[in-house]
Design a protein around this motif. Structure first.
Motif, short mmCIF file in Angstrom:
data_model
loop_
_atom_site.label_atom_id
_atom_site.label_comp_id
_atom_site.label_asym_id
_atom_site.label_seq_id
_atom_site.Cartn_x
_atom_site.Cartn_y
_atom_site.Cartn_z
N CYS A 284 0.84 -1.20 0.00
CA CYS A 284 0.00 0.00 0.00
C CYS A 284 0.87 1.25 0.00
O CYS A 284 0.62 2.21 -0.70
CB CYS A 284 -0.88 0.02 1.25
N HIS A 337 -3.16 4.32 3.00
CA HIS A 337 -3.89 3.12 2.59
C HIS A 337 -4.65 3.42 1.31
O HIS A 337 -5.36 4.43 1.24
CB HIS A 337 -4.85 2.69 3.70
N HIS A 338 -4.47 2.56 0.31
CA HIS A 338 -5.26 2.68 -0.91
C HIS A 338 -6.61 2.01 -0.67
O HIS A 338 -6.66 0.81 -0.42
CB HIS A 338 -4.57 1.96 -2.09
N HIS A 361 -4.08 -0.16 9.92
CA HIS A 361 -3.82 -0.59 8.55
C HIS A 361 -3.91 -2.12 8.49
O HIS A 361 -4.48 -2.70 7.57
CB HIS A 361 -2.44 -0.10 8.10
N HIS A 365 -6.62 -4.66 6.41
CA HIS A 365 -6.13 -5.65 5.45
C HIS A 365 -6.32 -7.07 5.96
O HIS A 365 -6.88 -7.92 5.28
CB HIS A 365 -4.65 -5.43 5.14
ZN LIG Z 1 -3.63 -0.56 2.77
#
Ligand SMILES: [Zn+2]
Ligand SMILES: [Zn+2]
Length: 452
Positions: A284, A337-338, A361, A365
């Motif tokens: 990310c 974070h995408h 994060h 995920h």
């Molecule tokens: Zn991420």
């Protein structure tokens, strides 16, 4: 006397009324302190059972979010709650409205099971201000003793490395707590690497008929230390900046790259032992090298090392989000974070990025938490079971007359206007003398305390 002139200007009945009012304040305060005791019991249990663990960094972070305490007060509640778990005398006095929360809070900063009884006496005898002063002086004695011990420890750090008569190298030492923790972690990581590799190759390398003894723990540790040393030299002793710690190699099909809308256009090369989702988290916000392949899978081009989130964009992201966006967190450090992962074609744009701390994060995920950006730009988080995780929780139900409800609940307690009254009669309080008499380590400290 002054009180006479006071009484003359106001009707006598008003003085009695004011006394009653004062008594009522004292009694209700004692009730509230007793209720605080109960509250701390609940917090201690909730904390021990990690009721806050569903997405929160700590019990204090949960309290801030759920109850609306400011972070400092929340941390303090948790600290006091934990301390009272081993201080039954103070806990009992608070639960019975005999000591105020302020006094208990101060006393728990220094009390141990050994000194609790004496400090309980301080709490009962003195005002909150006396208690605060005595605790400050007490801490100074504790700190001096602690600092002396830490200095002694630090001074005793040593590592001896020498060659034995048979040529083996002997290592013996004492490390600081921090350095020791790092070494233990590094040894564990190196052992893991070596052990896993051994398991993989042993089947082919070693003939089946030769019984190979698995190395003992001590032997594994020795091998691990060797690997650590080798790795350290290999990396030129560079601990690396946090952002550069992870480097991701992306393999891209040259043909697919030309069509950015194609699904699965890129694949991450998995680190040796991380799950796909962990690899996605690391990717990310990482350094990235893109390798183009031809149809036969040969690498035809290796791109330059770039950041997945360019430095300028990261600065804007930090400026916009200010900290972790997970509800109730707000930690001022974070990773980008995408929301839609770049490996799936998600763009590296502000609207597709959200700042999350390391803990959260991981939550989005690897732990099944979900985050999406709504059309109005707000973020919406969901728990793994799909329930919403609001930024601000709905308020608790409060009975119409909370004071009455509190008194009813304290039916068994004997709380009245004088329950929490100090026994102090107005005499001069000598903190230095009190410390000398009470503190087990206070020998000859009183002069310095009196001077300070
Ligand atoms: Zn991420
Ligand atoms: Zn966070």
């Amino acid at each position: 006397m002054n009180t006479d002139s006071c009484a003359a200007s106001a009707p006598v009945v008003s003085t009695a009324e004011l006394d009653r009012l004062g008594d009522e304040i004292a009694e209700l305060s004692a009730h509230l302190d007793a209720a605080s005791g109960r509250l701390l019991d609940l917090i201690r249990e909730f904390d021990a059972r990690e009721g806050w663990g569903n997405g929160f960094r700590s019990c204090a972070a949960w309290l801030t979010w759920r109850v609306g305490l400011d972070p400092g007060a929340a941390r303090e509640r948790v600290r006091v709650a934990r301390a009272l778990g081993t201080l039954p005398g103070l806990a009992h006095a608070l639960a019975h409205g005999e000591l105020s929360y302020a006094k208990v809070r101060a006393l728990t900063r220094v009390a141990t099971p050994e000194t609790e009884e004496r400090l309980l006496g301080v709490g009962r005898a003195g005002t909150a201000e006396h208690v605060e002063r005595i605790v400050r002086a007490w801490r100074r004695v504790d700190r001096n003793a602690e600092a002396a011990e830490a200095a002694r420890h630090h001074k005793s750090r040593a590592l001896h490395v020498y060659q034995d008569e048979d040529g083996m190298v002997v290592v013996r030492g004492r490390l600081d707590r921090e350095a020791g923790a790092v070494l233990i972690q590094a040894l564990a990581a190196a052992r893991e690497t070596l052990y896993r590799q051994t398991k993989n190759v042993s089947a082919e390398t070693f003939p089946a008929d030769v019984s190979v003894e698995p190395p003992t723990m001590a032997q594994q540790q020795a091998d691990a230390l060797g690997l650590i040393a080798e790795t350290a030299l290999h990396h030129g002793m560079d601990p690396g900046s946090p952002g550069e710690r992870y480097q991701v190699v992306v393999h891209v099909d040259a043909a697919v790259l030309e069509d950015p809308d194609a699904a699965g256009q890129s694949a991450l090369e998995h680190g040796a032992h991380v799950s796909a989702e962990t690899a996605r988290r690391l990717a990310c916000d990482a350094s990235r090298v893109v390798m183009r392949h031809d149809p036969d899978g040969r690498v035809v081009e290796v791109g330059a090392l770039t950041r997945t989130i360019p430095a300028a964009l990261r600065r804007v992201l930090h400026y916009r989000d200010r900290g972790c966006r997970f509800p109730g967190c707000g930690l001022p450090l974070g990773q980008g974070h995408h929301i839609q992962h770049w490996a799936n074609g998600g763009p590296t744009t502000l609207s597709n990025l959200a700042l999350l701390c390391r803990r959260h994060h991981r939550a989005v995920h690897e732990e099944g938490y979900q985050v999406e950006r709504l059309p109005d730009g707000e973020l919406r988080f969901r728990r793994p079971d799909g329930r919403r995780l609001p930024d601000v929780p709905s308020p608790a139900m409060v009975p119409g007359d909370p004071v009455h409800a509190l008194r009813m609940q304290h039916d068994g307690l004997r709380i009245h206007a004088r329950t929490a009254m100090p026994t102090w009669l107005g005499e001069r309080v000598s903190v230095a003398y009190a410390i000398d008499v009470l503190h087990p380590l206070a020998t000859g400290e009183s002069d310095r305390l009196a001077a300070g």
